[in-house]
Design an enzyme around this catalytic site. Structure first.
Site, PDB file in Angstrom:
ATOM      1  N   ARG A  50       0.842  -1.199   0.000  1.00  0.00           N
ATOM      2  CA  ARG A  50       0.000   0.000   0.000  1.00  0.00           C
ATOM      3  C   ARG A  50       0.878   1.250   0.000  1.00  0.00           C
ATOM      4  O   ARG A  50       1.051   1.917   1.014  1.00  0.00           O
ATOM      5  CB  ARG A  50      -0.921  -0.017   1.221  1.00  0.00           C
ATOM      6  CG  ARG A  50      -1.867  -1.218   1.223  1.00  0.00           C
ATOM      7  CD  ARG A  50      -2.599  -1.349   2.543  1.00  0.00           C
ATOM      8  NE  ARG A  50      -3.519  -2.481   2.535  1.00  0.00           N
ATOM      9  CZ  ARG A  50      -4.197  -2.913   3.603  1.00  0.00           C
ATOM     10  NH1 ARG A  50      -4.043  -2.299   4.768  1.00  0.00           N
ATOM     11  NH2 ARG A  50      -5.005  -3.950   3.514  1.00  0.00           N
ATOM     12  N   ASP A  52       2.378   4.964  -0.434  1.00  0.00           N
ATOM     13  CA  ASP A  52       1.811   6.241   0.004  1.00  0.00           C
ATOM     14  C   ASP A  52       1.587   7.212  -1.150  1.00  0.00           C
ATOM     15  O   ASP A  52       2.042   6.992  -2.274  1.00  0.00           O
ATOM     16  CB  ASP A  52       2.746   6.906   1.025  1.00  0.00           C
ATOM     17  CG  ASP A  52       2.840   6.119   2.318  1.00  0.00           C
ATOM     18  OD1 ASP A  52       1.897   5.374   2.622  1.00  0.00           O
ATOM     19  OD2 ASP A  52       3.866   6.257   3.012  1.00  0.00           O
ATOM     20  N   TYR A 110      12.749  -1.687  -2.794  1.00  0.00           N
ATOM     21  CA  TYR A 110      12.436  -0.277  -3.014  1.00  0.00           C
ATOM     22  C   TYR A 110      13.711   0.467  -3.404  1.00  0.00           C
ATOM     23  O   TYR A 110      14.819   0.064  -3.036  1.00  0.00           O
ATOM     24  CB  TYR A 110      11.870   0.377  -1.749  1.00  0.00           C
ATOM     25  CG  TYR A 110      10.433   0.054  -1.444  1.00  0.00           C
ATOM     26  CD1 TYR A 110       9.408   0.893  -1.865  1.00  0.00           C
ATOM     27  CD2 TYR A 110      10.102  -1.079  -0.719  1.00  0.00           C
ATOM     28  CE1 TYR A 110       8.080   0.608  -1.575  1.00  0.00           C
ATOM     29  CE2 TYR A 110       8.778  -1.382  -0.421  1.00  0.00           C
ATOM     30  CZ  TYR A 110       7.772  -0.525  -0.853  1.00  0.00           C
ATOM     31  OH  TYR A 110       6.462  -0.825  -0.565  1.00  0.00           O
ATOM     32  N   ARG A 197      11.661   5.584   3.673  1.00  0.00           N
ATOM     33  CA  ARG A 197      11.885   7.026   3.567  1.00  0.00           C
ATOM     34  C   ARG A 197      12.645   7.564   4.784  1.00  0.00           C
ATOM     35  O   ARG A 197      13.440   8.502   4.667  1.00  0.00           O
ATOM     36  CB  ARG A 197      10.549   7.756   3.397  1.00  0.00           C
ATOM     37  CG  ARG A 197       9.917   7.515   2.029  1.00  0.00           C
ATOM     38  CD  ARG A 197       8.458   7.939   1.985  1.00  0.00           C
ATOM     39  NE  ARG A 197       8.294   9.351   2.304  1.00  0.00           N
ATOM     40  CZ  ARG A 197       7.111   9.922   2.548  1.00  0.00           C
ATOM     41  NH1 ARG A 197       6.003   9.170   2.509  1.00  0.00           N
ATOM     42  NH2 ARG A 197       7.033  11.195   2.806  1.00  0.00           N
TER      43      ARG A 197
END
Length: 255
Positions: A50, A52, A110, A197
């Site tokens: 999911r 962002d 990622y 992040r």
């Protein structure tokens, strides 16, 4: 009723993340709308990650159940004709009826991109975080070594997260530079809310000298969000791929 899997790429700039939200444009919402229109039945996909608002995806995974005569591998062509141009299904296929994209063992990768130069490049403004500060690549690479392995990553989880278990396994974390672009690539069993992040933001603080590389070990051990660096902006993040372990998406053989 059969189950189908989609591998989805998208530019997240104009979307409020993956998950459906009332009155807002989301990746999941666009997929549901396009599939329901194509198959003439109510479809709700189940996504693997999911992401962002503003985060991009090269290989997110979603599944859905439907009755259709369209071969699984052909669904992507019909679906892409109905999707906005910033969302494209890369592959489609039939999978086992019990396959769930979030409940099967997987590795997620990622990448966080940082444009490090004196002046911004307009073509990268939506896909990389810009900084004019010089980043020391060697320092960032040294700090990254402490992140690899199984740890309690509570220090890298945004406040307000509802997750109870904060232990995760990071299989690899690399920091590489190609001209003005620094790429932080991380592969793990799963990630906490904003974990990638926050790791990127912390590594940038290491890169400018605000945090020493060896302090990364203490930040992890402290299990305190206040010890880590800031949360890096969403635009620099992209989900690269999801790999499922032990071939769990294989279709069950028909008797």
């Amino acid at each position: 009723m059969k189950r189908y899997m989609l591998e989805v790429a998208y530019d997240g700039t104009n979307y409020c993340g993956w998950q459906v939200q009332p009155g807002k444009a989301t990746i999941e919402g666009e997929l549901n709308k396009a599939l329901s229109d194509l198959l003439k039945q109510e479809i709700e996909v189940i996504g693997a990650s999911r992401t962002d608002s503003g985060v991009h995806g090269l290989g997110n995974v979603a599944v859905f159940d439907a009755e259709t005569r369209i071969p699984g591998e052909k669904l992507k062509y019909a679906l892409n004709q109905r999707l906005p141009e910033d969302i494209r299904v890369q592959t489609s296929r039939e999978v086992a009826s019990d396959f769930h994209p979030r409940h099967c063992d997987s590795k997620k990768t990622y990448e966080y991109r940082i444009l490090c130069r004196e002046v911004e490049l307009p073509t990268e403004r939506l896909y990389a975080h810009f900084t004019y500060r010089k980043l020391n690549l060697e320092r960032m690479q040294r700090a990254a070594t402490y992140v690899v392995g199984e740890h309690d990553f509570k220090s890298f989880c945004s406040a307000g997260s509802q997750v109870k278990e904060t232990v995760r396994t990071v299989y690899s974390l690399t920091v590489e530079q190609e001209e003005d672009l620094i790429k932080i690539r991380i592969t793990g069993s799963g990630f906490l809310y904003n974990m990638v992040r926050i790791i990127a933001g912390t590594l940038m603080e290491v890169g400018v000298g605000a945090i020493e590389p060896d302090e990364m070990r203490e930040i992890i051990a402290g299990c305190d969000r206040g010890l880590a660096g800031p949360t890096a902006p969403a635009r620099g993040l992209r989900l690269v791929k999801i790999e499922y372990i032990h071939n769990v998406i294989k279709i069950h053989k028909k008797m």
